[in-house]
Write a protein that holds these residues in place. Structure first.
Motif, mmCIF file in Angstrom:
data_model
loop_
_atom_site.group_PDB
_atom_site.id
_atom_site.type_symbol
_atom_site.label_atom_id
_atom_site.label_comp_id
_atom_site.label_asym_id
_atom_site.label_seq_id
_atom_site.Cartn_x
_atom_site.Cartn_y
_atom_site.Cartn_z
ATOM 1 N N ASP A 39 -10.382 11.927 3.275
ATOM 2 C CA ASP A 39 -10.884 10.612 2.827
ATOM 3 C C ASP A 39 -9.919 9.468 3.115
ATOM 4 O O ASP A 39 -10.299 8.306 3.033
ATOM 5 C CB ASP A 39 -11.108 10.626 1.304
ATOM 6 N N LYS A 40 -8.655 9.794 3.407
ATOM 7 C CA LYS A 40 -7.643 8.739 3.541
ATOM 8 C C LYS A 40 -7.181 8.534 4.984
ATOM 9 O O LYS A 40 -6.329 7.699 5.252
ATOM 10 C CB LYS A 40 -6.412 9.088 2.675
ATOM 11 N N LEU A 41 -7.699 9.364 5.902
ATOM 12 C CA LEU A 41 -7.330 9.205 7.314
ATOM 13 C C LEU A 41 -8.250 8.153 7.939
ATOM 14 O O LEU A 41 -9.456 8.218 7.770
ATOM 15 C CB LEU A 41 -7.502 10.540 8.057
ATOM 16 N N ALA A 97 -0.033 14.008 -3.484
ATOM 17 C CA ALA A 97 0.474 12.946 -2.599
ATOM 18 C C ALA A 97 -0.683 12.212 -1.928
ATOM 19 O O ALA A 97 -0.645 10.988 -1.773
ATOM 20 C CB ALA A 97 1.410 13.544 -1.547
ATOM 21 N N VAL A 98 -1.709 12.950 -1.558
ATOM 22 C CA VAL A 98 -2.896 12.317 -0.960
ATOM 23 C C VAL A 98 -3.566 11.402 -1.992
ATOM 24 O O VAL A 98 -3.975 10.279 -1.677
ATOM 25 C CB VAL A 98 -3.887 13.386 -0.433
ATOM 26 N N ALA A 99 -3.632 11.887 -3.227
ATOM 27 C CA ALA A 99 -4.246 11.064 -4.293
ATOM 28 C C ALA A 99 -3.429 9.782 -4.498
ATOM 29 O O ALA A 99 -3.994 8.706 -4.733
ATOM 30 C CB ALA A 99 -4.332 11.863 -5.584
ATOM 31 N N TRP A 100 -2.100 9.885 -4.383
ATOM 32 C CA TRP A 100 -1.212 8.718 -4.532
ATOM 33 C C TRP A 100 -1.418 7.716 -3.391
ATOM 34 O O TRP A 100 -1.342 6.504 -3.575
ATOM 35 C CB TRP A 100 0.238 9.229 -4.562
ATOM 36 N N ALA A 101 -1.708 8.242 -2.193
ATOM 37 C CA ALA A 101 -1.742 7.401 -0.986
ATOM 38 C C ALA A 101 -3.018 6.569 -0.896
ATOM 39 O O ALA A 101 -4.092 6.994 -1.321
ATOM 40 C CB ALA A 101 -1.625 8.287 0.257
ATOM 41 N N ASP A 102 -2.860 5.373 -0.314
ATOM 42 C CA ASP A 102 -4.039 4.591 0.086
ATOM 43 C C ASP A 102 -4.486 5.000 1.478
ATOM 44 O O ASP A 102 -5.658 4.977 1.801
ATOM 45 C CB ASP A 102 -3.694 3.088 0.103
ATOM 46 N N VAL A 103 -3.496 5.336 2.310
ATOM 47 C CA VAL A 103 -3.766 5.692 3.707
ATOM 48 C C VAL A 103 -2.903 6.894 4.078
ATOM 49 O O VAL A 103 -1.733 6.955 3.695
ATOM 50 C CB VAL A 103 -3.396 4.516 4.648
ATOM 51 N N HIS A 158 5.579 -1.781 2.008
ATOM 52 C CA HIS A 158 4.715 -0.699 1.532
ATOM 53 C C HIS A 158 5.593 0.447 1.026
ATOM 54 O O HIS A 158 6.812 0.428 1.168
ATOM 55 C CB HIS A 158 3.823 -0.196 2.671
ATOM 56 N N GLU A 159 4.946 1.454 0.458
ATOM 57 C CA GLU A 159 5.683 2.641 0.007
ATOM 58 C C GLU A 159 5.296 3.830 0.882
ATOM 59 O O GLU A 159 4.211 3.850 1.462
ATOM 60 C CB GLU A 159 5.372 2.935 -1.460
ATOM 61 N N CYS A 160 6.181 4.816 0.933
ATOM 62 C CA CYS A 160 5.979 5.894 1.895
ATOM 63 C C CYS A 160 6.437 7.249 1.372
ATOM 64 O O CYS A 160 7.510 7.355 0.771
ATOM 65 C CB CYS A 160 6.777 5.547 3.157
ATOM 66 N N LEU A 161 5.638 8.262 1.578
ATOM 67 C CA LEU A 161 6.063 9.655 1.394
ATOM 68 C C LEU A 161 5.687 10.409 2.669
ATOM 69 O O LEU A 161 4.816 9.974 3.423
ATOM 70 C CB LEU A 161 5.351 10.296 0.196
ATOM 71 N N LEU A 162 6.370 11.534 2.881
ATOM 72 C CA LEU A 162 6.135 12.318 4.096
ATOM 73 C C LEU A 162 5.834 13.760 3.718
ATOM 74 O O LEU A 162 6.285 14.236 2.675
ATOM 75 C CB LEU A 162 7.389 12.277 4.980
ATOM 76 N N MET A 211 0.839 -1.196 0.000
ATOM 77 C CA MET A 211 0.000 0.000 0.000
ATOM 78 C C MET A 211 0.875 1.248 0.000
ATOM 79 O O MET A 211 2.042 1.189 0.361
ATOM 80 C CB MET A 211 -0.899 -0.008 1.261
ATOM 81 N N ASN A 212 0.280 2.358 -0.354
ATOM 82 C CA ASN A 212 1.001 3.636 -0.352
ATOM 83 C C ASN A 212 0.582 4.440 0.882
ATOM 84 O O ASN A 212 -0.612 4.676 1.076
ATOM 85 C CB ASN A 212 0.677 4.448 -1.606
ATOM 86 N N ILE A 213 1.577 4.830 1.665
ATOM 87 C CA ILE A 213 1.267 5.499 2.930
ATOM 88 C C ILE A 213 1.893 6.892 2.943
ATOM 89 O O ILE A 213 3.085 7.058 2.647
ATOM 90 C CB ILE A 213 1.768 4.648 4.114
ATOM 91 N N LEU A 214 1.098 7.877 3.281
ATOM 92 C CA LEU A 214 1.576 9.257 3.397
ATOM 93 C C LEU A 214 1.528 9.645 4.873
ATOM 94 O O LEU A 214 0.501 9.488 5.527
ATOM 95 C CB LEU A 214 0.672 10.197 2.585
ATOM 96 N N ILE A 215 2.668 10.127 5.371
ATOM 97 C CA ILE A 215 2.755 10.523 6.787
ATOM 98 C C ILE A 215 2.805 12.047 6.874
ATOM 99 O O ILE A 215 3.657 12.673 6.224
ATOM 100 C CB ILE A 215 4.043 9.956 7.455
#
Ligand code: ATP
Ligand code: MG
Length: 363
Positions: free
Chosen positions: A76-78, A52-58, A24-28, A1-5
């Motif tokens: 929508d992703k939180l 980045a939000v559009a890229w993220a699953d969570v 998983h993959e990660c951006l911050l 999954m793609n995770i944005l922190i």
């Protein structure tokens, strides 16, 4: 999954490392500059937060002081409703939440104006800790008060009473402990054993984990508080609750001090001391991966505070696991931590005494 922190400080970086290890993959997001960054580098990417939000699953966070703009973009992703954790960023609301859930805390009163503060402190008996309602961390925005040795109340009203806050009874605690655990997206909950935290100047100095067993009823009470709070908040991820232990033996009981809806400094020991770190647990919870029974090794975590570097001997000795956050050192600023495998309490105490003084410049 793609995770944005949201947040790319040390907690964000440690979350990113766990994310990658789990495949998983990660951006911050650098929440100060509003830029998207990769893990491990403070370099802005050519990507908007919306992209980045559009890229993220969570989307998740390293710190609960959320920027309303980021919350709106990421809504929508939180997996946890951010409005639910708002009370945890305000000490009056945090205390009220505990009262409403019938979870014991130190006795407290709220004040919102200087006059209210003066009235409340005039009636206060005994010792108190005064805390600003918002913005405090690492013992900042706190004042001590003793009714038997009151001093200049007007001066205190000019500092402690200047912003909304609480007056809280000073608790003569046996020790401070915390429970760290996680609630998964599907509602599963798993907590580590209680760990003991020692603070210096209001800042976490060191944590003893897996060394001493606390009475079983305290572990159960802590886990009950954890479930009550996370279920009430609909919280998904790692969360920590700090407690004071008052009383002894079978009379011992817990008073909640603070709730942190995020990975927490008092869980850093788990990077060496547990089969699943608190960071990996957070990612497992967010992505609905399985949990596993914890296997715990006795561990001491000592924070590096205000020092320019961690001494070579700790990098060289092969026994300890140092972490350096790559931050500029300032007195009282957490710049790293070191985990030590230990055999027993006496050994851990000796290491803690030695390294707390060598690794910490508090003021
Ligand atoms: P953190 O960085 O953990 O968020 P903080 O600055 O928000 O800390 P607290 O956890 O409320 O603040 O307080 C810091 C420390 O001060 C506590 O861990 C404890 O050692 C001491 N302290 C705070 N409140 C009390 C109290 N009511 N009685 C006794 N000691 C207290
Ligand atoms: Mg605290």
């Amino acid at each position: 999954m793609n995770i944005l922190i949201l947040g790319n400080g040390q907690l964000g970086q440690m979350l990113a490392q766990a994310t990658i290890r789990l495949g998983h993959e990660c951006l911050l997001v650098n929440t100060r500059t509003h830029q998207v960054m990769p893990a491990g580098a403070h370099v802005a990417m050519q990507m908007s937060i919306a992209d980045a939000v559009a890229w993220a699953d969570v989307v998740s966070w390293e710190h609960e002081q959320l920027d309303p703009e980021h919350v709106q973009l990421a809504a929508d992703k939180l997996l946890t409703d951010p409005s639910k954790i708002l009370p945890l960023t305000h000490r009056q609301l945090e205390k009220k939440l505990c009262d409403d859930l019938e979870i014991a805390t130190a006795p407290w009163v709220a004040f919102n104006t200087q006059t209210q503060f003066q009235d409340a402190i005039a009636q206060w008996q005994g010792k108190a800790v005064i805390k600003a309602a918002s913005g405090g961390y690492d013992g900042k925005s706190q004042w001590r008060y003793d009714a038997d040795n009151a001093g200049d109340i007007t001066a205190l009203a000019d500092t402690a009473g200047r912003q909304p806050g609480i007056i809280e009874a000073m608790i003569p605690f046996q020790c401070e402990v915390s429970i760290v655990g996680a609630r998964a997206a599907d509602g599963r909950i798993q907590c580590y054993p209680l760990v003991e935290n020692v603070h210096r100047n209001g800042i976490l100095s060191h944590t003893f984990a897996g060394i001493q067993a606390f009475p079983e009823h305290l572990q159960q009470d802590a886990e009950r508080a954890f479930s009550k709070i996370t279920e009430h908040l609909g919280y998904v991820g790692t969360l920590a609750i700090e407690f004071f232990i008052v009383g002894e033996g079978s009379e011992a009981r817990l008073l909640v001090n603070e709730i942190a809806p995020r990975v927490h400094n008092s869980g850093h020991w788990s990077m060496q001391g547990a089969n699943i770190s608190q960071f990996a647990l957070h990612i497992r919870a967010l992505t609905n991966m399985p949990f596993a029974p914890f296997v715990i090794q006795p561990t001491l975590m000592v924070n590096a505070i205000g020092v320019p570097h961690i001494p070579d001997s700790l990098w060289q000795d092969g026994e300890s696991a140092p972490f350096w956050y790559g931050k500029e050192a300032r007195p009282g600023r957490k710049v790293g931590h070191v985990n030590f495998h230990v055999n027993d309490r006496a050994g851990a105490e000796a290491l803690a005494t030695q390294w707390a003084s060598e690794l910490q410049i508090l003021s």
